[in-house]
Design an enzyme around this catalytic site. Structure first.
Site, PDB file in Angstrom:
ATOM      1  N   VAL A 139       3.829 -11.089  -5.730  1.00 57.81           N
ATOM      2  CA  VAL A 139       2.894 -11.472  -6.788  1.00 57.81           C
ATOM      3  C   VAL A 139       3.423 -10.745  -8.025  1.00 57.81           C
ATOM      4  O   VAL A 139       3.234  -9.547  -8.173  1.00 57.81           O
ATOM      5  CB  VAL A 139       1.440 -11.065  -6.478  1.00 57.81           C
ATOM      6  CG1 VAL A 139       0.543 -11.342  -7.681  1.00 57.81           C
ATOM      7  CG2 VAL A 139       0.934 -11.797  -5.251  1.00 57.81           C
ATOM      8  N   PRO A 140       4.144 -11.446  -8.880  1.00 61.07           N
ATOM      9  CA  PRO A 140       4.943 -10.800  -9.933  1.00 61.07           C
ATOM     10  C   PRO A 140       4.122 -10.299 -11.126  1.00 61.07           C
ATOM     11  O   PRO A 140       4.245 -10.806 -12.245  1.00 61.07           O
ATOM     12  CB  PRO A 140       5.924 -11.893 -10.333  1.00 61.07           C
ATOM     13  CG  PRO A 140       5.158 -13.158 -10.107  1.00 61.07           C
ATOM     14  CD  PRO A 140       4.320 -12.892  -8.881  1.00 61.07           C
ATOM     15  N   CYS A 141       3.317  -9.292 -10.898  1.00 67.04           N
ATOM     16  CA  CYS A 141       2.491  -8.741 -11.975  1.00 67.04           C
ATOM     17  C   CYS A 141       3.342  -8.171 -13.105  1.00 67.04           C
ATOM     18  O   CYS A 141       2.883  -8.079 -14.243  1.00 67.04           O
ATOM     19  CB  CYS A 141       1.532  -7.691 -11.425  1.00 67.04           C
ATOM     20  SG  CYS A 141       2.317  -6.404 -10.457  1.00 67.04           S
ATOM     21  N   HIS A 142       4.600  -7.846 -12.818  1.00 74.51           N
ATOM     22  CA  HIS A 142       5.494  -7.339 -13.865  1.00 74.51           C
ATOM     23  C   HIS A 142       5.819  -8.412 -14.899  1.00 74.51           C
ATOM     24  O   HIS A 142       6.244  -8.088 -16.006  1.00 74.51           O
ATOM     25  CB  HIS A 142       6.778  -6.774 -13.247  1.00 74.51           C
ATOM     26  CG  HIS A 142       7.593  -7.776 -12.506  1.00 74.51           C
ATOM     27  ND1 HIS A 142       7.256  -8.227 -11.238  1.00 74.51           N
ATOM     28  CD2 HIS A 142       8.719  -8.434 -12.853  1.00 74.51           C
ATOM     29  CE1 HIS A 142       8.156  -9.107 -10.839  1.00 74.51           C
ATOM     30  NE2 HIS A 142       9.052  -9.254 -11.799  1.00 74.51           N
ATOM     31  N   ARG A 143       5.583  -9.676 -14.582  1.00 77.91           N
ATOM     32  CA  ARG A 143       5.869 -10.761 -15.521  1.00 77.91           C
ATOM     33  C   ARG A 143       4.702 -11.056 -16.455  1.00 77.91           C
ATOM     34  O   ARG A 143       4.791 -11.967 -17.267  1.00 77.91           O
ATOM     35  CB  ARG A 143       6.250 -12.034 -14.753  1.00 77.91           C
ATOM     36  CG  ARG A 143       7.516 -11.874 -13.944  1.00 77.91           C
ATOM     37  CD  ARG A 143       7.903 -13.160 -13.239  1.00 77.91           C
ATOM     38  NE  ARG A 143       8.887 -12.854 -12.220  1.00 77.91           N
ATOM     39  CZ  ARG A 143       8.930 -13.403 -11.020  1.00 77.91           C
ATOM     40  NH1 ARG A 143       8.051 -14.327 -10.690  1.00 77.91           N
ATOM     41  NH2 ARG A 143       9.850 -13.045 -10.154  1.00 77.91           N
TER      42      ARG A 143
END
Length: 181
Positions: A139-143
């Site tokens: 779950v790419p929360c860094h994006r």
């Protein structure tokens, strides 16, 4: 038959990462904590029933995908199953939309809130849900970034520096455009 809960620690371009899984999917992903022992210790706090087990085919896919993504592959990991059964509906919706943000792209907290169909004031709640994300990378929360052009927060070890490193590994500038060189 009793449900299995396993975990594995593995090396990536970012350092030692870990995954924990059960029969329903990934339970947690752990970004590097400095060394493999600290990564393992933090992972098992989030998945206390997990034991070091051989990877299932689904866990192997998740591991291989994380390693490849951190090596620069264009893999959104959308096919990796997550066990989100115990999460609130709002968090599940936030994570599902975050998973739609492809490697090499970013969106703002406000844009993600708009895509949810939520009131603009819910952007803070979106950020809080992302801060509790049990599956960073998958779950790419860094994006998800701030509208001001800043990075926004990041709850993993190393904070914003780790977020920037992840975006760099995906060849992204702060404005969400792919690097040319």
């Amino acid at each position: 038959m009793e449900e299995q809960h396993g975990f594995a620690i593995f090396e990536t371009a970012l350092g030692a990462c870990g995954i924990a899984w059960n029969d329903h999917g990934l339970v947690a992903v752990q970004l590097p904590e400095g060394d493999a022992d600290r990564t393992r210790a933090r992972l098992v706090r989030f998945a206390p029933r997990a034991l070091p087990l051989p990877l299932t085919p689904a866990a192997q896919r998740a591991r291989d995908g994380i390693v490849a993504l951190l090596d620069g592959a264009d893999d959104d990991l959308a096919d990796v199953a997550l066990d989100d059964r115990e999460l609130p509906e709002f968090a599940r919706a936030v994570y599902a939309l975050a998973r739609e943000v492809r490697p090499g792209r970013t969106v703002t907290y406000g844009e993600l809130t708009r895509r949810l169909g939520a009131d603009p004031g819910a952007a803070r709640a979106v950020g809080q849900a992302l801060g509790r994300n049990p599956w960073p990378i998958v779950v790419p929360c860094h994006r998800i970034v701030a509208a001001s052009g800043g990075t926004g927060g990041f709850s993993a070890r190393g904070g914003v520096e780790t977020k920037l490193r992840l975006l760099e590994l995906e060849r992204v500038h702060g404005d969400g455009t792919a690097r040319l060189f």
